[in-house]
Structure formats: C-alpha cells, structure tokens
Scaffold this motif. Structure first.
Motif, mmCIF file in Angstrom:
data_model
loop_
_atom_site.group_PDB
_atom_site.id
_atom_site.type_symbol
_atom_site.label_atom_id
_atom_site.label_comp_id
_atom_site.label_asym_id
_atom_site.label_seq_id
_atom_site.Cartn_x
_atom_site.Cartn_y
_atom_site.Cartn_z
ATOM 1 N N LEU A 496 61.567 34.024 74.112
ATOM 2 C CA LEU A 496 60.695 33.261 73.895
ATOM 3 C C LEU A 496 60.844 31.960 73.098
ATOM 4 O O LEU A 496 61.882 31.816 72.142
ATOM 5 C CB LEU A 496 59.583 33.845 72.872
ATOM 6 N N PRO A 497 60.507 30.777 73.395
ATOM 7 C CA PRO A 497 61.022 29.423 72.823
ATOM 8 C C PRO A 497 61.106 29.469 71.215
ATOM 9 O O PRO A 497 60.099 29.957 70.767
ATOM 10 C CB PRO A 497 60.197 28.670 73.589
ATOM 11 N N GLY A 498 62.223 29.019 70.503
ATOM 12 C CA GLY A 498 62.313 29.077 69.273
ATOM 13 C C GLY A 498 62.710 30.217 68.595
ATOM 14 O O GLY A 498 63.137 30.132 67.281
ATOM 15 N N THR A 499 62.842 31.064 69.151
ATOM 16 C CA THR A 499 63.213 32.466 68.577
ATOM 17 C C THR A 499 64.762 32.849 68.552
ATOM 18 O O THR A 499 65.331 32.302 69.352
ATOM 19 C CB THR A 499 62.564 33.946 69.262
ATOM 20 N N THR A 500 65.130 33.713 67.486
ATOM 21 C CA THR A 500 66.315 34.009 67.330
ATOM 22 C C THR A 500 66.276 35.682 67.721
ATOM 23 O O THR A 500 65.497 36.351 67.013
ATOM 24 C CB THR A 500 67.230 33.654 66.109
ATOM 25 N N THR A 501 66.911 36.264 68.605
ATOM 26 C CA THR A 501 66.573 37.576 68.780
ATOM 27 C C THR A 501 67.881 38.364 69.435
ATOM 28 O O THR A 501 68.825 37.965 69.756
ATOM 29 C CB THR A 501 65.573 37.628 70.063
ATOM 30 N N SER A 502 67.730 39.802 69.261
ATOM 31 C CA SER A 502 68.916 40.557 69.499
ATOM 32 C C SER A 502 68.297 40.964 71.041
ATOM 33 O O SER A 502 67.177 41.237 71.414
ATOM 34 C CB SER A 502 68.987 41.807 68.763
ATOM 35 N N ARG A 503 69.241 41.145 72.041
ATOM 36 C CA ARG A 503 68.841 41.680 73.276
ATOM 37 C C ARG A 503 68.759 43.165 73.090
ATOM 38 O O ARG A 503 68.688 43.864 74.481
ATOM 39 C CB ARG A 503 70.005 41.474 74.212
ATOM 40 N N LYS A 504 68.837 43.618 72.001
ATOM 41 C CA LYS A 504 68.716 45.271 71.919
ATOM 42 C C LYS A 504 67.058 45.472 72.850
ATOM 43 O O LYS A 504 66.172 45.028 72.450
ATOM 44 C CB LYS A 504 68.527 45.648 70.595
ATOM 45 N N THR A 505 67.344 46.658 73.517
ATOM 46 C CA THR A 505 66.193 47.006 74.379
ATOM 47 C C THR A 505 65.015 47.601 73.346
ATOM 48 O O THR A 505 65.416 48.484 72.566
ATOM 49 C CB THR A 505 66.589 48.095 75.550
ATOM 50 N N GLU A 575 70.716 35.706 70.557
ATOM 51 C CA GLU A 575 70.662 34.578 71.137
ATOM 52 C C GLU A 575 69.533 33.734 70.285
ATOM 53 O O GLU A 575 68.656 34.408 69.795
ATOM 54 C CB GLU A 575 69.992 34.528 72.602
ATOM 55 N N SER A 576 69.790 32.326 70.475
ATOM 56 C CA SER A 576 68.553 31.299 69.701
ATOM 57 C C SER A 576 68.097 30.609 70.962
ATOM 58 O O SER A 576 68.913 29.956 71.584
ATOM 59 C CB SER A 576 69.191 30.645 68.640
ATOM 60 N N VAL A 577 66.989 30.857 71.364
ATOM 61 C CA VAL A 577 66.385 30.139 72.464
ATOM 62 C C VAL A 577 65.702 28.717 72.026
ATOM 63 O O VAL A 577 64.918 28.575 71.088
ATOM 64 C CB VAL A 577 65.121 31.053 72.938
ATOM 65 N N VAL A 578 66.526 27.704 72.580
ATOM 66 C CA VAL A 578 65.928 26.306 72.538
ATOM 67 C C VAL A 578 64.629 26.050 73.219
ATOM 68 O O VAL A 578 63.919 25.448 72.630
ATOM 69 C CB VAL A 578 67.113 25.531 72.977
ATOM 70 N N GLU A 579 64.643 26.709 74.413
ATOM 71 C CA GLU A 579 63.430 26.576 75.261
ATOM 72 C C GLU A 579 63.454 27.570 76.382
ATOM 73 O O GLU A 579 64.170 27.942 76.777
ATOM 74 C CB GLU A 579 63.456 24.745 75.910
ATOM 75 N N ASN A 580 62.195 27.792 76.596
ATOM 76 C CA ASN A 580 61.962 28.566 77.916
ATOM 77 C C ASN A 580 60.482 28.038 78.489
ATOM 78 O O ASN A 580 59.393 28.270 78.203
ATOM 79 C CB ASN A 580 61.587 29.888 77.438
ATOM 80 N N ARG A 581 60.715 26.953 79.542
ATOM 81 C CA ARG A 581 59.465 26.326 80.000
ATOM 82 C C ARG A 581 58.881 27.191 81.208
ATOM 83 O O ARG A 581 59.880 26.985 82.394
ATOM 84 C CB ARG A 581 59.758 24.710 80.375
#
Length: 810
Positions: A496-505, A575-581
């Motif tokens: 999701l844009p702006g978020t920092t997340t783990s790819r952990k399921t 990951e830190s998501v810059v954008e997801n348009r």
C-alpha cells in the motif's frame, strides 16, 4: 449476510438519505387531543422525511428511480411466500443449530432483511410514479407480511440470536418506518403488537448507560428507534427518553467512542470512523433534529452546537470533491459490489461521500442561517467538482437524497465554495489531512489507542497495513477514482502506498475482529501550524518483528517522506512503498525516470539504480534526494470483492498498477529511505526539483531523530524520537517541532508531545530571537537573545495537540 450489509441496505432508503423540509407542527391544542394531534404531526413529518417532497415524479432522475422502486417492490410482492422460518424463500432467518457465530449473525441479518423488503414495498405504495401507488393488493400483502413477522420471529416472546444490531437497530427501524407509512392500514391491535415487540428488544435500558453498544452512532440509532416507537405508539415518554438520551452523544470525549475536540471521530473504541459510523450519526441526528423541531420534544441541549461545529471541524476535512476518504471508513472500504445483486454498487469513497453531503444539507436546516448558507455552498462545490462520480447519477443514492442535492444544485442563490487549503492533524485517531491547491493527501497511522485496521463480519479481511503509514492522495481534476475503481480487491495488500511492511504472509483477518490488534507504541502524531506539518509514526508491524521510524513533512507543493531504523527479523523481505498507482483497466500512463521514458507494457519490472526522480504521466512526480535504488513494477492484478469481503461479488476484476518501492532486503537492520512526493507535478517540474540540491536539507534520518530544513520556505521540522540535537534545535525529551520563519521578521514555533507522556520539556533554538510575542500556558519559561530557550510544563494532558509560540526574530 452481515450486520454491515443490513446497515447500508437500510441507509440507502433512510437516515442518511432522507429529505427534511423543516416542517413544524400545527396549531396547539390542549389535553389528550393536543397529544394525539402532535403524534399525527410527527408521523406526517417523518413520512416527508423518508419520502421527500418538492420533486416531480415525472422528471429525471426521479422518474427512473421511482419506476425502479416499483419494479423492485413488484418483484418482492410476487416472490413473497410466508413460511415458518421466512417471508421470502431466499431470506430464511432461522436454523435450529447454526454451526458458527458467523452463521448465527447471517440468520439475524436475514431477519432484518425481511423487514427492509417490507419497507421497500411500503415506500412503493406511498410514493408517486411507482406504478404501485395506492395499490390495495400491495398494501394487503405488506400488512400480512408484518403480521407474519410478528407471529413468527419479531415478538415479545422471542430470544434474540446472532447480531444485536439486527434486533435493536436494523429491524426495528425498518419495522417502525413501515408502520408510519402504512399507519392508516393497520389496526390498533397490530400497532400495539409491533410496539410491544420493539419494547421487548429495545427497552428503555438500552439507553440507560452510555457504554458498550450504546455510544456514538449506535446511540443515535437507538434513540431513533425509541423516538419512532413513541410516534407510532403515541407514547410521549418514549419520545422524551429518545431526546434526552441524545445528550451524551454531544460533548467532546477524551477516550473511546465519539467526537474529539481535534475533530476526530472514533467508533468501536479504536477505529477512525468519520466516513461510516460518523456518517450514520450525522444523518441520524439530522433526522431527529428535523423530526422534533417545533414539537413538545424539540432538542434544546446547548451541546448540540458541538455537532453542528463538527460539520466543518470533523467531516469537511475528509471530504474532497465529493468523496469521503477511505481511511476514516473502517471496514466499509471493503464494500464494493453485492453478491446478491451484481449490478448494485454497495459503496465506494464517492458514493459514501454523497450520502454525507445530503446529511449536511439536512442538518443545515437546524443550524443558523449563516451555517446553513455556508454548508450549502460547500456541498454545491463538492458536487460540481465530482467529475468522477457525479452525485446526481449515484446509483445507490435514494430518492430523497437526490431531491435534496438537486435542490442545492439548482439553487441559484447558492455560490459554490472552493476546496479549502490547509493542514489538519487528528491526533486522537492517528490521521492527518493535507490540502493544497489542486490536490489533497491523507496519512493513516496506528498506536496504542488506534487499531492497525478493522475487520469483522467477514469484511476488510486484508486491510492489515492500512495503518502502517498509508499515504493517500487525490488530484482535483485527476486521480479522483484512485481508490474507487476496484482498488481494494485488486491492489497488493502488502504494498500500500506510503507504508513500510514485512512481506511475511498474514492470514485473512489477522490480528482479530473489531480492531483487536493495536501496536504497543506511543510516539504517533506531530505538529502543525494549520498550513504545513511535521508528522511521525513509530511503526511496529502487525504480527511481525518489524520496527521503523517514519516521518512526513507536509509542505506547499509536496510531502517529504523519511524512514529510518527499519529493522526486522521475520526472515522475509521488507519494503517501503513509494507509490502504488491504480492505472485503471488500460494502464496507459507514461513512466519517466531521470528523463528516460520506460516501458508501458504489463508486466514490466526494473531496478532503477541511481534514480533521482521519476514521474507518472497524468499523476505526479517523485524525487529521491541524493539518488536511490528503487524497484519499479507494472503489473496486471486480478481480484474479487469476495477476497476481502465475504458478502461481496465473486466476479473477477483486473486493474493495472505501477508500483515503486525501496527493497530493504531480508532481515534489514537500521535501513532508511527518503523521497519527495509531488502530486500533480509535470516532468519539467519534477526534474527541476531534483536538480535543486539545496531545496531540501535532510538534517537527520536516524532511529533517534528525523528532520528537514527547506531554506526557501523558512521551514524546519524535526521529530525527536529520543530528544537530542538536530541542526539548530535541541530537545530534552521526545517531541515534535516545526518552525516557520516568515518574511516579516517573525517565526512560528509549533511543538507537540505525540507520546502524551512528557511532564516537562526544554527546547533550544540556536537562532537569535528578540522577543516572544505569544505563547500558550504550557510554556512556563522563555528566554531570548542569541538563542531561544523554551521550558514547557506538563504536556501529558494536551492529547498531542500543537503548542504554538510566536516570536520576533533578532
């Protein structure tokens, strides 16, 4: 079937979607005759509120809407088949042994749906132009249906099961409104039966204390039931109880459900809910204020002004060109296309927003003339600018709301008001909105008081990371459908844009229902001068070891985004998501990096090494100070609304996305990122910003502090996670500081305690200051000269609010 489906089905034809004309009761009588006449007046007024007036049934869009209502009612009449456990064979309300709580909830929702269908038939009977207006056969079937429901399920001897909401709000509201519409066709015995059933499920004790399920929007709904029960049954005590029980809703709260002084609205204890439950409360209060105005039971509590003030303090900041932002709609954002009626769009940010516009117009009739005129101007502006989803073409907006909004649109005395600009920080629900000419943005966070997200009733099953720093943004003439066009069922929920997340399921509904999961963190919030802001979030991942410090500095044409201390041991990528348009079905948007146009094919991916800027055509630009390695991906994603909401459609949808993110690798330690978001910028503007190396100075981007300085704006913003020194600022303890130096020789210093824990704080600004011209009472000491030294007293009770100090520079 779920509680939420029943609620929104109901709201399409009541509450949030009804027209009030400000009718007053007739001449005063005395004694029993006066009371009887007044009850009749109230029934007549409620009929007008739910049926509307002042529109031509032969003019569009009303003619088509009325015909559709008639067709729907005729279909319901033809398929009604009273049986032991149902009134319609596809809406069975009982099972001797439901296997799960979810099944039990579903059966109670089916019971509620039966009442909703009867109400639809009653509306078709009463409205003009439906083809069934005054139809004797339809009236007889409605009355027979009510009798069947009383005899078989909704009576004083029944024990409720499943969802409390169906029994105490959904079903009785639909039942009582049907009784109002069919009053002249019901006998005294039938009226008494239905009132007795309502009294059984909604006793006076339902509003005896302001706790549990009797707070905020739910309390308003319960009061609506009690008021209608009094109107239908001629019971003045019930109406008085309903009016009096509204009073706890009005005052500002400092915890739990309700309105906060900073404009926050919370329901379910920990969920920002301005756009959903808040909309229900706004619409319900508007209906009750209109119903009781001029009667013996008028709402006169002076605290009602708090609700009126909230139109611009709480709701307007989350309305943008007709839509209401998803980050204050809880699990409602997962409602897309109904599984039972695939052509029926249940909700999106625009459709929900239109209902709120209608409620604001209604509430305005009980406000001052000045407020009413201003609100009508705001509504007209929002309507005119909603090019993506014009309100008067809203397929889920009821007749009455259409009439109300069309009256505003056609009123030549109303001048449309432009979107306001400025920044609003809602510390009490960990949200912020930033509005500039041509665009708006909003940030979603989570802390000990506000949940990561809300799931429940099988809804919003993958909203896990919406509170992990999601950065939403919209343009004025572009990107208004970014989150409306099947975004939620098709977007990668881990990106999701702006978020920092783990790819952990994560499992569907991870963390638990009704906002059960909250991060164990305090430092979430910021400071603002009303135009710009410094905001920070200490992030802990949901069911993850992820930790990070995230900051946003909201400026005139951009938002500077920093991340630091990004650490995780999940054994998965972070990951830190810059954008997801969301690029829509076509996805034909040019993508330019450092002046080179990249592929427009799907799929396509590339590691953008040494990227200093990027641009998405028709959207905006992204600047990476000092250069960065950024991952880029074009992809088609297919999903179903049922993937995220079990009651929604199983039809597959495909959308094209362009995603940018920083890959911190597996198990990162102290990773960072930095980028600048420039909504609406073109390639020339983006490239020029990237070339101006002195435009933004990153003063700190560590696990201890994050801060920036923009000399051209006179702006300095620092998030002190642990106190310390950053540039010219030194803080003794965790805090947020934002300074704007102005051309007139003054400066505004904004300080806050996002942790709500500091009993004292000292702040030094190594800048010559001649004098302090204003300061709040929390500043207990101030010395000027070659530097400014401020001492603060106890900030723990300020609820994270900004403390504003103005000075004259030396």
């Amino acid at each position: 079937m779920t509680r939420s489906w029943s609620r929104r089905t109901f709201l399409r034809t009541t509450g949030v979607t009804a027209l009030a004309l400000g009718l007053t009761s007739g001449p005063l009588l005395t004694g029993r005759a006066a009371a009887a006449d007044e009850f009749g007046d109230l029934r007549a007024k409620w009929r007008t509120l739910i049926l509307g007036a002042g529109f031509s049934p032969t003019a569009e869009p009303f003619r088509t809407k009325l015909a559709e209502l008639g067709t729907r009612a005729a279909g319901l009449q033809s398929t009604m088949a009273p049986a032991t456990g149902s009134l319609w064979p596809d809406a069975v309300w009982t099972d001797p042994e439901p296997d799960t709580d979810q099944e039990s909830f579903g059966f109670s929702a089916k019971m509620n749906e039966n009442f909703s269908r009867l109400r639809t038939m009653a509306e078709a009977y009463c409205q003009q132009g439906t083809g069934l207006t005054g139809n004797a056969s339809l009236a007889a079937d409605i009355v027979a249906g009510l009798d069947h429901m009383y005899a078989r399920i909704y009576n004083e001897n029944q024990t409720r099961y499943g969802n409390w909401w169906s029994w105490q709000i959904g079903a009785p509201q639909a039942l009582l409104e049907t009784c109002v519409l069919m009053y002249d066709r019901l006998s005294a015995t039938q009226i008494a039966n239905h009132c007795r059933a309502v009294d059984h499920f909604v006793p006076d004790s339902a509003v005896g204390t302001y706790t549990g399920t009797s707070t905020g929007a739910n309390r308003v709904d319960l009061c609506r039931v009690l008021a209608l029960r009094g109107v239908v049954g001629g019971n003045s005590a019930k109406i008085a109880l309903a009016r009096n029980a509204l009073s706890p809703v009005f005052p500002y709260v400092t915890s739990g459900d309700g309105l906060y002084a900073d404009g926050s609205f919370v329901q379910h204890g920990t969920i920002p809910y301005t756009g959903s439950y808040g909309a229900v409360m706004l619409g319900g209060l508007g209906m009750l204020f209109a119903l009781l105005a001029g009667s013996s039971w008028a709402v006169t509590d002076p605290n009602r002004q708090i609700v009126l003030d909230a139109v611009e303090n709480a709701w307007a900041p989350f309305l943008y060109n007709g839509l209401v932002m998803d980050n204050v709609s809880g699990r409602g954002m997962s409602r897309g296309i109904s599984a039972t009626d695939p052509e029926q769009i249940q909700a999106d940010d625009h459709l929900r927003g239109h209902g709120i516009l209608s409620s604001i117009v209604l509430l305005g009739q009980g406000a001052s003339a000045t407020e009413n005129a201003r609100w009508r101007g705001l509504v007209k502006g929002w309507m005119q600018r909603d090019y993506y989803s014009p309100p008067l073409s809203n397929p889920s907006l009821g007749l009455v709301s259409l009439a109300r909004l069309k009256a505003v649109a056609d009123d030549t005395s109303v001048t449309a008001i432009a979107e306001p600009t400025g920044h609003r920080l809602f510390s009490s629900m960990a949200r912020a909105t930033h509005r500039r000419p041509g665009w708006a943005a909003s940030i979603s966070m989570a802390n000990k008081r506000i949940s990561y997200y809300e799931t429940g009733n099988g809804e919003n099953l993958r909203g896990w990371h919406t509170g992990s720093g999601m950065l939403y943004w919209w343009g004025d003439t572009y990107a208004n459908g970014q989150y409306s066009d099947a975004f939620w069922p098709t977007v990668d929920p881990y990106r999701l844009p702006g978020t920092t997340t783990s790819r952990k399921t994560l499992a569907d509904g991870a963390g638990g229902d009704w906002g059960a999961a909250k991060p164990d963190v305090n430092w979430v919030g910021g400071a603002t001068d009303g135009t710009r802001a410094a905001i920070g979030q200490y992030l802990r991942g949901l069911q993850s070891t992820l930790m990070a410090k995230k900051s946003w500095f909201c400026l005139d044409d951009s938002i500077v985004c920093l991340g630091a201390g990004i650490t995780c041991t999940d054994g998965t990528a972070v990951e830190s998501v810059v954008e997801n348009r969301n690029l829509g079905p076509s996805g034909a948007h040019a993508f330019t990096v450092n002046g080179t146009v990249k592929s427009v094919s799907h799929p396509w991916s590339e590691t953008l090494t040494g990227a200093t800027w990027a641009h998405i055509g028709g959207m905006g630009g992204y600047v990476f100070p000092g250069g960065a390695s950024v991952e880029a991906l074009r992809e088609e994603r297919t999903g179903r609304w049922s993937d995220i909401n079990r009651s929604m459609s199983t039809t597959a949808l495909t959308r094209r996305y362009l995603t940018l993110w920083t890959d911190h690798g597996t198990n990162p330690s102290d990773a960072t990122y930095a980028y600048v978001l420039m909504p609406g910028a073109n390639t020339t503007q983006t490239a020029a910003r990237a070339a101006d190396s002195g435009w933004v100075q990153i003063l700190a981007n560590t696990d201890d502090q994050q801060g920036v300085r923009l000399p051209s704006l006179g702006f300095t913003g620092v998030n002190f996670w642990f106190g310390g020194t950053v540039g010219a600022l030194t803080a003794s303890a965790p805090c947020c500081v934002m300074i704007t130096e102005k051309s007139d020789g003054t400066a505004v210093i904004c300080v806050s305690d996002p942790m709500r824990m500091q009993s004292s704080l000292s702040l030094t600004w190594n800048r010559a200051v001649a004098s302090v011209t204003s300061r709040p009472s929390t500043v207990t000491g101030a010395t000027t000269g070659s530097s400014l030294n401020l001492t603060f007293g106890d900030l723990s009770g300020t609820a994270g609010a900004t403390q504003r100090i103005t000075v004259r520079l030396g």
